[in-house]
Design a protein around this motif. Structure first.
Motif, PDB file in Angstrom:
ATOM      1  N   VAL A 205      45.982  45.104  31.936  1.00  8.97           N
ATOM      2  CA  VAL A 205      46.290  43.701  31.685  1.00  8.97           C
ATOM      3  C   VAL A 205      46.996  43.532  30.347  1.00  8.97           C
ATOM      4  O   VAL A 205      47.999  42.810  30.216  1.00  8.97           O
ATOM      5  CB  VAL A 205      45.013  42.835  31.744  1.00  8.97           C
ATOM      6  CG1 VAL A 205      45.264  41.451  31.176  1.00  8.97           C
ATOM      7  CG2 VAL A 205      44.502  42.761  33.164  1.00  8.97           C
ATOM      8  N   GLN A 206      46.483  44.255  29.352  1.00  9.98           N
ATOM      9  CA  GLN A 206      47.105  44.166  28.024  1.00  9.98           C
ATOM     10  C   GLN A 206      48.581  44.581  28.105  1.00  9.98           C
ATOM     11  O   GLN A 206      49.461  43.921  27.561  1.00  9.98           O
ATOM     12  CB  GLN A 206      46.353  45.060  27.021  1.00  9.98           C
ATOM     13  CG  GLN A 206      46.864  44.945  25.581  1.00  9.98           C
ATOM     14  CD  GLN A 206      46.746  43.498  25.065  1.00  9.98           C
ATOM     15  OE1 GLN A 206      45.698  42.854  25.244  1.00  9.98           O
ATOM     16  NE2 GLN A 206      47.810  42.975  24.474  1.00  9.98           N
TER      17      GLN A 206
ATOM     18  N   ALA B 269      45.206  35.579  32.048  1.00  9.81           N
ATOM     19  CA  ALA B 269      44.871  36.924  32.512  1.00  9.81           C
ATOM     20  C   ALA B 269      43.366  37.148  32.384  1.00  9.81           C
ATOM     21  O   ALA B 269      42.711  37.703  33.262  1.00  9.81           O
ATOM     22  CB  ALA B 269      45.638  37.959  31.703  1.00  9.81           C
ATOM     23  N   GLN B 270      42.862  36.683  31.232  1.00  8.09           N
ATOM     24  CA  GLN B 270      41.449  36.852  30.950  1.00  8.09           C
ATOM     25  C   GLN B 270      40.611  36.164  32.029  1.00  8.09           C
ATOM     26  O   GLN B 270      39.728  36.781  32.620  1.00  8.09           O
ATOM     27  CB  GLN B 270      41.130  36.224  29.588  1.00  8.09           C
ATOM     28  CG  GLN B 270      39.870  36.779  28.936  1.00  8.09           C
ATOM     29  CD  GLN B 270      40.065  38.246  28.513  1.00  8.09           C
ATOM     30  OE1 GLN B 270      41.099  38.601  27.973  1.00  8.09           O
ATOM     31  NE2 GLN B 270      39.076  39.086  28.785  1.00  8.09           N
TER      32      GLN B 270
ATOM     33  N   GLU C 113      38.219  37.892  34.624  1.00 13.07           N
ATOM     34  CA  GLU C 113      36.792  37.567  34.677  1.00 13.07           C
ATOM     35  C   GLU C 113      36.387  37.140  36.082  1.00 13.07           C
ATOM     36  O   GLU C 113      35.343  37.519  36.599  1.00 13.07           O
ATOM     37  CB  GLU C 113      36.452  36.470  33.671  1.00 13.07           C
ATOM     38  CG  GLU C 113      36.113  37.046  32.311  1.00 13.07           C
ATOM     39  CD  GLU C 113      36.145  35.995  31.211  1.00 13.07           C
ATOM     40  OE1 GLU C 113      36.065  34.786  31.539  1.00 13.07           O
ATOM     41  OE2 GLU C 113      36.282  36.378  30.044  1.00 13.07           O
ATOM     42  N   GLU C 114      37.274  36.387  36.670  1.00 12.40           N
ATOM     43  CA  GLU C 114      37.008  35.918  38.030  1.00 12.40           C
ATOM     44  C   GLU C 114      36.895  37.087  39.000  1.00 12.40           C
ATOM     45  O   GLU C 114      35.977  37.179  39.804  1.00 12.40           O
ATOM     46  CB  GLU C 114      38.145  34.993  38.463  1.00 12.40           C
ATOM     47  CG  GLU C 114      37.724  33.969  39.495  1.00 12.40           C
ATOM     48  CD  GLU C 114      38.881  33.010  39.769  1.00 12.40           C
ATOM     49  OE1 GLU C 114      39.277  32.870  40.931  1.00 12.40           O
ATOM     50  OE2 GLU C 114      39.396  32.419  38.760  1.00 12.40           O
ATOM     51  N   GLN C 115      37.847  38.012  38.854  1.00 13.91           N
ATOM     52  CA  GLN C 115      37.846  39.203  39.718  1.00 13.91           C
ATOM     53  C   GLN C 115      36.562  39.982  39.550  1.00 13.91           C
ATOM     54  O   GLN C 115      35.931  40.431  40.521  1.00 13.91           O
ATOM     55  CB  GLN C 115      39.027  40.106  39.366  1.00 13.91           C
ATOM     56  CG  GLN C 115      40.310  39.668  40.043  1.00 13.91           C
ATOM     57  CD  GLN C 115      41.502  40.489  39.545  1.00 13.91           C
ATOM     58  OE1 GLN C 115      41.326  41.453  38.769  1.00 13.91           O
ATOM     59  NE2 GLN C 115      42.685  40.105  39.985  1.00 13.91           N
ATOM     60  N   GLN C 116      36.166  40.116  38.268  1.00 15.01           N
ATOM     61  CA  GLN C 116      34.948  40.882  37.987  1.00 15.01           C
ATOM     62  C   GLN C 116      33.740  40.208  38.618  1.00 15.01           C
ATOM     63  O   GLN C 116      32.875  40.843  39.215  1.00 15.01           O
ATOM     64  CB  GLN C 116      34.755  41.000  36.488  1.00 15.01           C
ATOM     65  CG  GLN C 116      35.633  42.091  35.908  1.00 15.01           C
ATOM     66  CD  GLN C 116      35.568  42.116  34.387  1.00 15.01           C
ATOM     67  OE1 GLN C 116      34.827  41.347  33.781  1.00 15.01           O
ATOM     68  NE2 GLN C 116      36.325  43.006  33.791  1.00 15.01           N
ATOM     69  N   GLN C 117      33.764  38.887  38.447  1.00 14.32           N
ATOM     70  CA  GLN C 117      32.653  38.131  39.008  1.00 14.32           C
ATOM     71  C   GLN C 117      32.547  38.367  40.504  1.00 14.32           C
ATOM     72  O   GLN C 117      31.457  38.629  41.034  1.00 14.32           O
ATOM     73  CB  GLN C 117      32.886  36.630  38.738  1.00 14.32           C
ATOM     74  CG  GLN C 117      31.611  35.809  38.616  1.00 14.32           C
ATOM     75  CD  GLN C 117      30.701  36.346  37.497  1.00 14.32           C
ATOM     76  OE1 GLN C 117      31.150  36.627  36.395  1.00 14.32           O
ATOM     77  NE2 GLN C 117      29.418  36.538  37.797  1.00 14.32           N
ATOM     78  N   GLN C 118      33.732  38.376  41.127  1.00 16.03           N
ATOM     79  CA  GLN C 118      33.770  38.597  42.571  1.00 16.03           C
ATOM     80  C   GLN C 118      33.255  39.993  42.924  1.00 16.03           C
ATOM     81  O   GLN C 118      32.446  40.165  43.847  1.00 16.03           O
ATOM     82  CB  GLN C 118      35.197  38.431  43.086  1.00 16.03           C
ATOM     83  CG  GLN C 118      35.525  36.995  43.401  1.00 16.03           C
ATOM     84  CD  GLN C 118      37.000  36.817  43.795  1.00 16.03           C
ATOM     85  OE1 GLN C 118      37.724  37.802  43.943  1.00 16.03           O
ATOM     86  NE2 GLN C 118      37.388  35.569  43.954  1.00 16.03           N
TER      87      GLN C 118
END
Ligand SMILES: Nc1ncnc2c1ncn2[C@@H]1O[C@H](COP(=O)(O)OP(=O)(O)O)[C@@H](O)[C@H]1O
Ligand SMILES: [Mg+2]
Lengths: 905, 233
Positions: free
Chosen positions: A327-328, A287-288, A292-297
């Protein structure tokens, strides 16, 4: 005194050689009685002994740690650290539907390190030796070779496939559980060898599964790398140090296993927590990284739109926080629903091992009372033969007594004779039959089980051997001793004249004056003679009755076994094909399957139903597994299942509110119409889960194979709150083999269909299974017939011997041989007839008893004995009697008038 | 030609290597209707003579004629028919069927022949009309022997053969039995052969054949036999 002793020895020797026929007859009957008893009693233990040898020799596991969430390496380390653990083998396994050659069936795919197999040696019958203690459940290669690459596999040689599978045939793994796609790297394999595996020793079933019709029908052993790297080990097989030294049925074995089992069980909670932690970490990590990937995008997007990096980061900050919380929550939910189950299972959870054990116990049950009746009849005959011998030697006893021989010396002569005959008989009988019976019956079971046959000589259970020998010899000796003693009480003078014949008297039949008066002279004489010697009459009747009963039991058991097939697959199940689909198909898909059956297979009487393997229980009774059938789509169940009440023969229909339980299940659960049962869903290893649902039984139906409960649509909805959804079609399709093959191919090509099974193939499986029980029946019938013959022979011979004087008198009077025969044999014939009739009653009882104990777990044996079986039992008994009498005619002819009537001087 | 004739009859038993000549050239003849007594010491061959004459044993050689028939040439089946229709046997130890009543014992014999005497009548003749339904075990030795005689005569045989018929009986009953047998010969004209080792019976007989060592050593014809009732021994 010395001369007396040697004279005595000569006297005994003369007795043996002088009447070698009688000596042999006594020895034979004791041999048959003792041998049959000991042999049949030892069969069950011998089967278990062979099974034990097999499991020991192939290093079969003692405990199996199974986990629904896989076995981690740290768990393996934990297991190894437990004291008493000698070897651990981790294995990956998964159940799939597979296409093997022409066959589509449920199979278990299991990983195996074939290099271990290459380095091991198959020595002798039972064992596979290897230096590696961690190499367990060692299979034996039956044909071909071990796989060397990931696209090769070996399958069981023991499973009889409807279409034979050859080396080189292709195996395709079609589908399995939800995770199927992630389970395997290779799904197309080639068969390079066949094996015998101790893990799957029964060819009837190799375990239960949620796929297909619920039974694993084949195993596929592959390299571990056939499985995906991410697919964990599912099983850890554990070998306990020292367990091999004790018999696996013994308390010592249990005592050795127990501490290790306890230690393993005490760890399961911690392991479960570990697995959950691992799962959580894994999920969180995923999930993390996803987040993180989504945020990066998102960041890239924003900066691409021209926003300065810092501003963009700030803008995302709040969004990130809410997302984090989401997410949590997601992770928590996933972890909560993740409930790994870890089981510590002993050998009894292995289908083959436990069914082999219960089959051997079934043999024990059959051996519990049948041989006892047999034994008693044999003992009765040996007893009578000895009594007769003593009687016939009265003058000699009188002479010996007059000559001053002590009572002890005279008694010893006969006791010694009896001891010699019965000891030789017992020894020969026990030594041969304790080999023959177990060997024959084990051979029959080899059809079902891959357990190798113990080479002859089989072990002889000393306790049982002594028991049966002791009983056989003891009864003979005791009878002899009693006969001699009572004879010796008489004075020499009375002994020297022939024994006064039993005085004649009126018989009860004469009280029926009318009847008696109308009887012809010769019949009067016959009836008088029948009732003349009570002892002889009783012994003849009992002996014959015993034999008829044994025969009827044998024939009845044969009926019981084959009726199952005729009734179940002839009368009750009226469909000839079952097509199972995946669960929860939509209407269009179901219609597609239905159309295929109808169009390609000319299918009629199509019944749609929901089918599920479950467990049923009732208070105070052991639970039984049942197949639940719910008619769907307004189907008429009676088009596929012709259910009826066993007693009244009244048809039972499955209406909307019906709950029809099958007979054996009803009996096992102790319920009748009106009572309530609870049925449970099953988990992966076949244990019940959940609170179950309550159903009130409305009818009990005659049914022989498997337990089933037929639940009406409304009753099902009331109990579960859900509509039953079609997953099965029953139908009568064409009998044309070519057309059937086309149908099978079409259905297999349809991805909605999971299994297609024709009832003919199921019938064949049952035939195979029942044929081994039938071998026991054949053994029983042949032995009973042999016994019947010996008994009849002895009885007739004794009868003739006792009546030499009468026979001679008749001859002197000018009776022609036919008349003499009639005079003597009519009476024996009547006794045989009475004995036969009594035997039929005794047989009905004995058969009922033996059938109940011989019953296979999920099969109900028919209780009815066919009319033809009665006829056979009667015919064999009477036929033997006729044969014996026919051969005795010579004996009658030989009776010498001058000799027999010699006035004693 | 006498009714019964023995010509050079021998009977040899083989016991291992030893030959026992039970009859060693036996010659005698008995006329029809005679009461013949065969006397001789134990082992003389008397029983053997009777058994061969009665068709329950066969001679080793020699010629035996009864009426017109040669019984030494008969086969098993013919001998059975001969016994059935022509011979009545009385033994020392009666040999009655213990399980049949006196009447039934007699019926056992009479039912198988062509021209039998009524069973009850035969028992009446021997004076047992009131004991018809008694079993042998319920009768005395003499009574049992009379049943045996009734059984033998019920067949209306040409030959009545008796082997030591009084051997197991006391004086009085023995005498009764002798009277019966004499009556059979005198009143009914039956040929009766009685074996005895008791010389006292000789005066009753028409013919006395003395046997010794398997040979007939003397044949006396008694023109005036005494009545059995006057016998003393
Ligand atoms: N079955 C036999 N076997 C051998 N010898 C026999 C047999 N029967 C009779 N004998 C002998 O034949 C002789 C004549 O016997 P038997 O006719 O019984 O004599 P009797 O009746 O005058 O006493 C005797 O020496 C006897 O031992
Ligand atoms: Mg004699």
């Amino acid at each position: 005194m010395i001369s007396m002793k040697s004279a005595f020895r000569k006297e005994v020797l003369r007795a043996v050689t002088g009447s070698f026929g009688r000596f042999l007859a006594i020895a034979a009957i004791v041999a048959l009685g003792c041998g049959f008893y000991a042999g049949l009693r030892m069969t069950g233990p011998d089967m278990r002994y062979a099974g034990d040898q097999y499991l020991a020799g192939t290093h079969f596991y003692d405990l199996d740690v199974a986990s629904t969430a896989g076995i981690s390496d740290s768990m393996l380390d934990d297991i190894r650290d437990i004291s008493g653990v000698e070897g651990v083998q981790a294995t990956k396994s998964s159940d799939v539907m597979a296409q093997i050659g022409e066959n589509q069936l449920a199979a278990r795919v299991e990983s195996m390190d074939f290099s271990e197999a290459e380095n091991s040696e198959q020595d002798g019958v039972f064992s596979v030796s290897s230096d590696n203690n961690d190499y367990l459940n060692r299979p034996m290669l039956a044909s071909g070779r071990w796989p060397t690459s990931d696209d090769e596999c070996v399958i069981s040689a023991d499973r009889i496939m409807s279409t034979p599978v050859n080396l080189g045939d292709e195996v395709t793994l079609l589908y399995g559980d939800d995770n199927f796609d992630n389970t395997f790297q290779t799904k197309t394999l080639r068969v390079v060898g066949t094996i015998h595996s101790p893990e799957f020793m029964s060819s009837i079933g190799m375990g239960t599964t949620s796929l297909g019709d619920g039974t694993i029908e084949q195993i596929i052993l592959v390299n571990p790398s056939v499985f995906s790297d991410s697919y964990p080990n599912t099983q850890a097989y554990v070998k306990v140090a020292g367990a091999q030294n004790s018999y696996s049925d013994s308390d010592a074995y249990d005592a050795t296993i127990q501490p290790v089992q306890d230690a393993l069980e005490s760890k399961t909670d911690a392991w479960t927590d570990d697995l959950r932690q691992q799962f959580e970490d894994q999920v969180r990590e995923q999930a993390q990284s996803q987040m993180e990937e989504q945020q990066q995008q998102a960041l890239q997007q924003l900066t691409a739109q021209g926003l300065p990096l810092e501003q963009a980061q700030a803008a995302l900050q709040t969004q990130m926080q809410t997302q984090q919380a989401d997410v949590q929550a997601q992770i928590d939910a996933q972890v909560d629903s993740f409930n790994p189950d870890i089981y510590v299972l002993d050998r009894s959870h292995n289908y083959g091992v436990s069914s082999f054990k219960s089959d051997s116990e079934r043999v024990d049950h059959i051996a519990s009372i049948f041989p006892l009746v047999f034994f008693l009849v044999a003992a009765l005959v040996s007893l009578t033969s000895m009594t007769r011998m003593v009687d016939s030697e009265r003058p000699l006893i009188g002479t010996l007594k007059a000559l001053g021989y002590t009572k002890r010396a005279i008694t010893m002569k006969y006791v010694f004779y009896a001891a010699l005959a019965s000891c030789i008989g017992a020894a020969v009988g026990i030594l041969t039959l304790t080999q023959f019976f177990p060997w024959t019956i084990c051979r029959a079971y080899a059809i079902i089980y891959s357990v190798p046959q113990t080479p002859i000589p089989l072990p002889v259970d000393a306790g049982l051997a002594w028991l049966s020998a002791g009983l056989g010899i003891g009864i003979t000796l005791l009878a002899t001793w009693a006969a001699v003693r009572s004879t010796l009480r008489e004075s020499p003078a009375t002994l020297i004249v022939p024994k006064a014949p039993a005085p004649g008297k009126q018989i009860w039949l004469e009280r029926f004056h009318k009847l008696w008066a109308r009887m012809s002279f010769s019949w009067k004489v016959t009836w008088r003679n029948v009732f003349r010697y009570k002892r002889r009459m009783a012994m003849t009747v009992v002996g014959i009755a015993g034999c008829t009963a044994l025969l009827l039991t044998g024939f009845g058991l044969h009926d019981a076994i084959w009726d199952i097939i005729d009734r179940q697959f002839g009368d009750i199940l009226t469909y000839n094909v079952v097509v199972q689909t995946h669960d929860n198909l939509d209407d269009a898909a179901l219609l597609g399957v239905r159309d295929q059956i109808q169009d390609t297979g000319d299918g009629t009487d199509i019944v749609a139903a929901y089918q599920r393997n479950m467990q049923a229980s009732s208070p105070d009774h052991d639970a039984v597994s049942v197949v639940t059938y719910v008619p769907t789509e307004n189907s008429d169940m009676s088009q596929a299942f012709s259910l009826r009440n066993h007693q009244t023969r009244q048809q039972i229909s499955v209406d909307d509110n019906s709950v029809v339980l099958t007979e054996k299940a009803a009996r096992s659960l102790g319920v009748s119409p009106g009572d309530t049962i609870t049925i449970y869903d099953l988990n992966a290893i076949g244990d019940p889960v959940g609170d179950g649902m309550q159903l009130t039984v409305t009818d009990v139906a005659e049914y022989y194979v498997n337990n089933a409960v037929f639940v009406g649509e409304d009753a099902w909805r009331d109990a579960t709150g859900d509509y039953a959804h079609t997953n099965t079609f029953f139908s009568k399709v064409t009998n044309d083999q070519e057309q059937r093959d086309t149908l099978t191919d079409d259905l297999h090509a349809n991805t909605d269909v999971s299994t297609v099974s024709y009832i003919d193939e199921t019938v064949d499986t049952y035939r195979t299974m029942l044929s081994s029980v039938n071998t026991i029946v054949v053994v029983l019938v042949v032995s009973a017939a042999l016994l019947a013959f010996i008994v009849l022979y002895d009885i007739t011979k004794i009868n003739v011997e006792e009546r030499r004087r009468e026979i001679a008198s008749l001859k002197v009077l000018g009776f022609v041989p036919r008349e003499v025969d009639a005079y003597i044999f009519r009476e024996i014939g009547i006794l045989v007839l009475i004995g036969t009739i009594l035997g039929l009653f005794l047989g009905i009882w004995l058969e009922g008893f033996v059938v109940t104990s011989a019953e296979v777990d999920y099969v109900m044996f028919s209780r009815e004995i066919h009319a033809l079986s009665y006829v056979w039992a009667i015919l064999v008994t009477i036929g033997f009697a006729a044969l014996v009498m026919f051969s005795m005619r010579g004996e009658l002819k030989k009776v010498d008038m001058v000799e027999s009537l010699k006035s004693v001087d | 030609m006498p009714f019964v004739s023995f010509e050079d009859v021998t009977k040899i038993y083989h016991m291992g290597d030893i030959e026992v000549r039970a009859l060693d050239g036996m010659n005698f003849g008995i006329e029809k209707g005679e009461l013949a007594v065969v006397v001789g010491p134990s082992g003389a061959g008397k029983t053997t003579v009777l058994n061969i004459l009665g068709g329950i044993d066969t001679p080793t050689s020699g010629k035996i004629q009864v009426g017109d028939t040669r019984i030494d040439q008969m086969n098993e089946r013919q001998l059975t028919q001969y016994r059935r229709h022509n011979v009545g046997f009385v033994f020392q130890f009666y040999n009655l069927m213990p399980n049949l009543t006196a009447l039934e014992n007699v019926e056992l014999a009479s039912q198988i022949c062509d021209n039998p005497m009524d069973a009850a009548e035969a028992l009446d003749l021997v004076g047992l009309s009131d004991r018809l339904n008694n079993f042998p075990g319920q009768l005395s030795g003499g009574e049992q022997q009379r049943v045996a005689i009734a059984r033998a005569i019920a067949k209306n045989p040409d030959l009545l053969l008796c082997d030591e018929p009084t051997g197991a009986l006391d004086y009085e009953t023995g005498k009764t039995v002798m009277e019966l047998l004499q009556a059979e010969s005198m009143r009914r004209g039956r040929t009766v052969v009685i074996i005895t080792h008791n010389q006292a019976f000789c005066p009753v007989a028409n013919r006395v054949i003395s046997v010794h060592g398997g040979k007939a050593v003397k044949e006396d014809v008694n023109e005036n036999p005494k009545s059995a009732s006057t016998l003393v021994w």
